[in-house]
Design an enzyme around this catalytic site. Structure first.
Site, PDB file in Angstrom:
ATOM      1  N   ARG A  32       0.806  -1.233   0.000  1.00 27.65           N
ATOM      2  CA  ARG A  32       0.000   0.000   0.000  1.00 27.65           C
ATOM      3  C   ARG A  32       0.837   1.280   0.000  1.00 27.65           C
ATOM      4  O   ARG A  32       0.475   2.242  -0.690  1.00 27.65           O
ATOM      5  CB  ARG A  32      -0.967   0.005   1.192  1.00 27.65           C
TER       6      ARG A  32
ATOM      7  N   ASP B 251      -7.055  -1.830   4.695  1.00 27.83           N
ATOM      8  CA  ASP B 251      -6.415  -1.107   3.598  1.00 27.83           C
ATOM      9  C   ASP B 251      -6.871   0.338   3.480  1.00 27.83           C
ATOM     10  O   ASP B 251      -6.118   1.200   3.029  1.00 27.83           O
ATOM     11  CB  ASP B 251      -6.633  -1.847   2.280  1.00 27.83           C
TER      12      ASP B 251
ATOM     13  N   SER C 245     -12.187 -12.684  -1.953  1.00 26.04           N
ATOM     14  CA  SER C 245     -11.460 -11.440  -2.161  1.00 26.04           C
ATOM     15  C   SER C 245      -9.974 -11.782  -2.142  1.00 26.04           C
ATOM     16  O   SER C 245      -9.477 -12.331  -1.168  1.00 26.04           O
ATOM     17  CB  SER C 245     -11.795 -10.440  -1.056  1.00 26.04           C
TER      18      SER C 245
END
Length: 406
Positions: A97, A126, A178
């Site tokens: 990230r 996130d 996911s």
């Protein structure tokens, strides 16, 4: 007609961000610049993701190859820090990230965009990582988080919206997982995994072979380190990026690198997460083993505390922080002499370190041996033990078992 506001979207091509490309146009009347960061996903060619965004009306779309930069500037620090959140999770999503955020901010500046959007949910980690990183890099940018705003509250409703608006998505009702993947591994959640008693389905694992199907004979791998970072595998010199790719192959074919854990998220809930991290777990174990040979006892003890702090800091999205920078500065000093080789056997999902050597080893054979050549001064032990145990003796005589108060 007034010019539309521009928004840079962190785009993966998955369900959420595919819907968001169209949603930002329909609901916010914005021009979308879709950015997909290649941090080592399964797909070697991400041009299809770039084209998909353009086909859905994005005014620009870029697939940025961040793999080498990711390995050299971020994963390297994770190896130094033996980075594993709660002692288990090698931080694969948390690590990618910050670098994606950096490129999003740079591209927002390039296109003159005032907004950055992401596809994170309102109860995931996130969102914290992206938004904290973006604000640290440019506090003036505004952030849009559609998944926190819209009324598409389930994956089924998202898929229905996508179908109604002509948005192609890869997710099906049969496999509604996911997935987030990069060089450092794969994260898998949702679907049947949300019941903590359900065994992870076999089809979620793609990087690691089922241990029962692996060869019965162990495979030996020798990992060479210089300055705390892997530089060779089985004697072949290679870049850090290539070391990670090779380690993923070796560990994966031996069934090593699977994690199924209950994880404490930043937002205060527990989550069941499955991870595949063959290279991450292999290289961190090798590095940590070499540290025991090259660092003294007090440094190992202090570094173990800072390793925990580093992992927690990065997990909570604080890559761009004084704390992380300071710990990395400490690690840069400790890693100067973490150079040598680690021999590891892998077999049916297991790992065993069975050899270490270093030109800077603090292991002294002549001090450690009980055979001929022993140079340890045994006569010094009596005085050492007397001084070392003096506080215990004094405590016992005054307050403890040896006192008359007991």
């Amino acid at each position: 007609m007034a010019e539309k506001e521009k928004v840079v979207l962190a785009y993966s091509g998955g369900l959420d961000t595919s819907v968001i490309v169209k949603w930002l146009q329909v609901e916010k009347n914005m021009d979308v610049i879709a950015i997909c960061g290649n941090v080592g996903q399964d797909e070697k060619d991400l041009s299809w993701i770039k084209q998909k965004a353009l086909d859905m009306g994005a005014i620009a779309s870029e697939a940025v190859d961040m793999r080498e930069e990711y390995a050299e500037t971020i994963v390297s620090k994770a190896i130094w820090a033996n980075g594993k959140y709660e002692g288990i999770y090698p931080l694969l999503s948390a690590l990618s990230r910050p670098i994606i955020s950096k490129h999003l901010v740079d591209i927002a500046h390039e296109y003159g965009a005032k907004y950055i959007a992401h596809g994170c949910t309102g109860k995931g980690n996130d969102q914290v990582r992206f938004e904290t990183s973006i604000r640290a890099l440019d506090p003036s940018l505004e952030i849009i988080a559609p998944v926190r705003e819209w009324d598409l509250t389930t994956r089924d409703s998202e898929m229905e919206w996508a179908k109604a608006h002509g948005v192609p998505v890869p997710t099906t009702h049969k496999k509604p997982y996911s997935i987030d993947d990069n060089l450092w591994g794969r994260a898998i959640e949702c679907g049947v995994l949300e019941d903590t008693w359900n065994e992870p389905p076999a089809d979620i694992w793609t990087m690691t072979k089922n241990p029962e199907d692996c060869p019965a004979d162990p495979e030996t791998v020798v990992i060479g380190f210089e300055g705390g970072l892997p530089v060779s595998i089985n004697g072949e010199k290679m870049s850090l990026l290539d070391c990670i790719i090779k380690a993923n192959e070796i560990a994966g074919r031996n069934g090593f690198g699977r994690i199924d854990m209950i994880e404490d998220r930043v937002v205060g809930i527990k989550s069941r997460e499955c991870y595949e991290c063959p290279a991450a777990l292999l290289l961190i174990q090798a590095h940590q083993s070499l540290e025991t040979l090259c660092l003294d006892a007090e440094t190992l003890k202090q570094k173990a505390k800072l390793d925990v702090e580093w992992a927690s800091t990065v997990y909570r999205g604080l890559w761009y922080s004084q704390n992380r920078e300071a710990i990395d500065a400490y690690n840069a000093y400790t890693q100067k002499y973490v150079t040598g080789e680690v021999r590891i056997k892998l077999c049916k999902g297991g790992l065993f370190v069975d050899g270490l050597r270093s030109p800077y080893s603090l292991y002294d054979y002549n001090l450690a041996t009980y055979d001929e050549g022993d140079t340890f001064d045994h006569t010094a032990s009596k005085g050492f033990i007397t001084i070392h145990g003096l506080q215990s003796k004094t405590w016992s005589r005054v307050q403890g078992p040896g006192s008359k108060l007991q």
